[in-house]
Write a protein that holds these residues in place. Structure first.
Motif, PDB file in Angstrom:
ATOM      1  N   ALA A   1     130.185 -80.288 118.302  1.00 12.11           N
ATOM      2  CA  ALA A   1     130.438 -79.101 117.483  1.00 12.11           C
ATOM      3  C   ALA A   1     130.857 -79.519 116.078  1.00 12.11           C
ATOM      4  N   PHE A   2     130.479 -78.674 115.111  1.00 17.10           N
ATOM      5  CA  PHE A   2     130.938 -78.794 113.729  1.00 17.10           C
ATOM      6  C   PHE A   2     131.861 -77.611 113.482  1.00 17.10           C
ATOM      7  N   ILE A   3     133.007 -77.864 112.897  1.00 15.09           N
ATOM      8  CA  ILE A   3     133.917 -76.796 112.497  1.00 15.09           C
ATOM      9  C   ILE A   3     133.959 -76.833 110.980  1.00 15.09           C
ATOM     10  N   ILE A   4     133.652 -75.703 110.358  1.00 17.03           N
ATOM     11  CA  ILE A   4     133.690 -75.580 108.906  1.00 17.03           C
ATOM     12  C   ILE A   4     134.967 -74.824 108.567  1.00 17.03           C
ATOM     13  N   THR A   5     135.754 -75.362 107.635  1.00 18.43           N
ATOM     14  CA  THR A   5     137.009 -74.716 107.258  1.00 18.43           C
ATOM     15  C   THR A   5     136.867 -74.030 105.903  1.00 18.43           C
ATOM     16  N   GLU A   6     137.837 -73.177 105.582  1.00 24.74           N
ATOM     17  CA  GLU A   6     137.773 -72.455 104.312  1.00 24.74           C
ATOM     18  C   GLU A   6     137.916 -73.389 103.112  1.00 24.74           C
ATOM     19  N   SER A   7     138.433 -74.594 103.312  1.00 25.00           N
ATOM     20  CA  SER A   7     138.519 -75.577 102.231  1.00 25.00           C
ATOM     21  C   SER A   7     137.220 -76.381 102.110  1.00 25.00           C
ATOM     22  N   ASN A   8     136.208 -75.987 102.893  1.00 29.53           N
ATOM     23  CA  ASN A   8     134.883 -76.606 102.908  1.00 29.53           C
ATOM     24  C   ASN A   8     134.871 -77.989 103.546  1.00 29.53           C
ATOM     25  N   HIS A   9     135.864 -78.290 104.365  1.00 35.13           N
ATOM     26  CA  HIS A   9     135.853 -79.517 105.145  1.00 35.13           C
ATOM     27  C   HIS A   9     134.989 -79.297 106.383  1.00 35.13           C
ATOM     28  N   VAL A  10     134.381 -80.372 106.851  1.00 38.43           N
ATOM     29  CA  VAL A  10     133.571 -80.342 108.070  1.00 38.43           C
ATOM     30  C   VAL A  10     134.272 -81.236 109.086  1.00 38.43           C
ATOM     31  N   ILE A  11     134.599 -80.657 110.229  1.00 34.40           N
ATOM     32  CA  ILE A  11     135.281 -81.399 111.289  1.00 34.40           C
ATOM     33  C   ILE A  11     134.303 -81.573 112.443  1.00 34.40           C
ATOM     34  N   LEU A  12     134.152 -82.811 112.911  1.00 32.89           N
ATOM     35  CA  LEU A  12     133.293 -83.117 114.053  1.00 32.89           C
ATOM     36  C   LEU A  12     134.151 -83.167 115.308  1.00 32.89           C
TER      37      LEU A  12
ATOM     38  N   ILE B   1     134.098 -81.521 121.679  1.00 32.48           N
ATOM     39  CA  ILE B   1     134.150 -80.351 122.559  1.00 32.48           C
ATOM     40  C   ILE B   1     132.959 -79.445 122.226  1.00 32.48           C
ATOM     41  N   GLN B   2     132.333 -78.870 123.245  1.00 24.75           N
ATOM     42  CA  GLN B   2     131.183 -77.985 123.046  1.00 24.75           C
ATOM     43  C   GLN B   2     131.543 -76.825 122.112  1.00 24.75           C
ATOM     44  N   ALA B   3     130.592 -76.426 121.276  1.00 24.93           N
ATOM     45  CA  ALA B   3     130.797 -75.312 120.348  1.00 24.93           C
ATOM     46  C   ALA B   3     131.148 -74.033 121.104  1.00 24.93           C
ATOM     47  N   ASP B   4     130.521 -73.797 122.246  1.00 24.62           N
ATOM     48  CA  ASP B   4     130.827 -72.598 123.044  1.00 24.62           C
ATOM     49  C   ASP B   4     132.281 -72.597 123.514  1.00 24.62           C
TER      50      ASP B   4
ATOM     51  N   LEU C   1     143.965 -74.062 116.776  1.00 25.08           N
ATOM     52  CA  LEU C   1     142.781 -74.228 117.617  1.00 25.08           C
ATOM     53  C   LEU C   1     142.716 -75.676 118.077  1.00 25.08           C
ATOM     54  N   ASN C   2     142.704 -75.880 119.394  1.00 22.83           N
ATOM     55  CA  ASN C   2     142.648 -77.219 119.983  1.00 22.83           C
ATOM     56  C   ASN C   2     141.226 -77.758 119.873  1.00 22.83           C
ATOM     57  N   LEU C   3     141.059 -78.881 119.163  1.00 19.49           N
ATOM     58  CA  LEU C   3     139.750 -79.503 118.975  1.00 19.49           C
ATOM     59  C   LEU C   3     139.521 -80.658 119.941  1.00 19.49           C
TER      60      LEU C   3
ATOM     61  N   THR D   1     136.176 -86.987 117.161  1.00 22.35           N
ATOM     62  CA  THR D   1     135.464 -87.163 118.429  1.00 22.35           C
ATOM     63  C   THR D   1     135.986 -88.333 119.252  1.00 22.35           C
ATOM     64  N   HIS D   2     136.757 -89.221 118.652  1.00 21.16           N
ATOM     65  CA  HIS D   2     137.255 -90.426 119.325  1.00 21.16           C
ATOM     66  C   HIS D   2     136.108 -91.254 119.895  1.00 21.16           C
ATOM     67  N   GLY D   3     135.015 -91.362 119.118  1.00 15.76           N
ATOM     68  CA  GLY D   3     133.889 -92.192 119.511  1.00 15.76           C
ATOM     69  C   GLY D   3     132.918 -91.540 120.479  1.00 15.76           C
TER      70      GLY D   3
END
Length: 86
Positions: free
Chosen positions: A54-65, A68-71, A6-8, A47-49
């Motif tokens: 959008a927040f992406i939650i992974t199965e390892s419980n990491h949170v990625i900021l 890119i819009q969540a939609d 998935l491209n973030l 986010t590169h500043g």
């Protein structure tokens, strides 16, 4: 086996199968999730500043900021999952 990524944005990707949720960052509970992840060193900021969109939650419980819009991320995710099934 090939893993779908998935491209973030800004050249950052995550394995699509590892994504549990894609959320908008506006609510107070999401701010709490971000703060807890930062304290526990589970927060990744790609986010590169730019503004977090959008927040992406992974199965390892990491949170990625992501900036890119969540939609948009959700649409990309759905396309990847449809490609995997078909």
């Amino acid at each position: 086996m090939e893993q779908l990524l998935l491209n973030l944005g800004f050249g950052n990707t995550v394995v699509a199968k590892k994504v549990v949720a894609i959320l908008s960052p506006g609510s107070s509970p999401m701010k709490r999730v971000k703060d807890e992840a930062k304290q526990e060193k589970r927060l990744l900021d790609v986010t590169h500043g730019r503004k977090t969109r959008a927040f992406i939650i992974t199965e390892s419980n990491h949170v990625i900021l992501s900036a890119i819009q969540a939609d948009t991320l959700s649409s990309r995710f759905e396309s990847l999952m449809a490609k995997e099934e078909g």
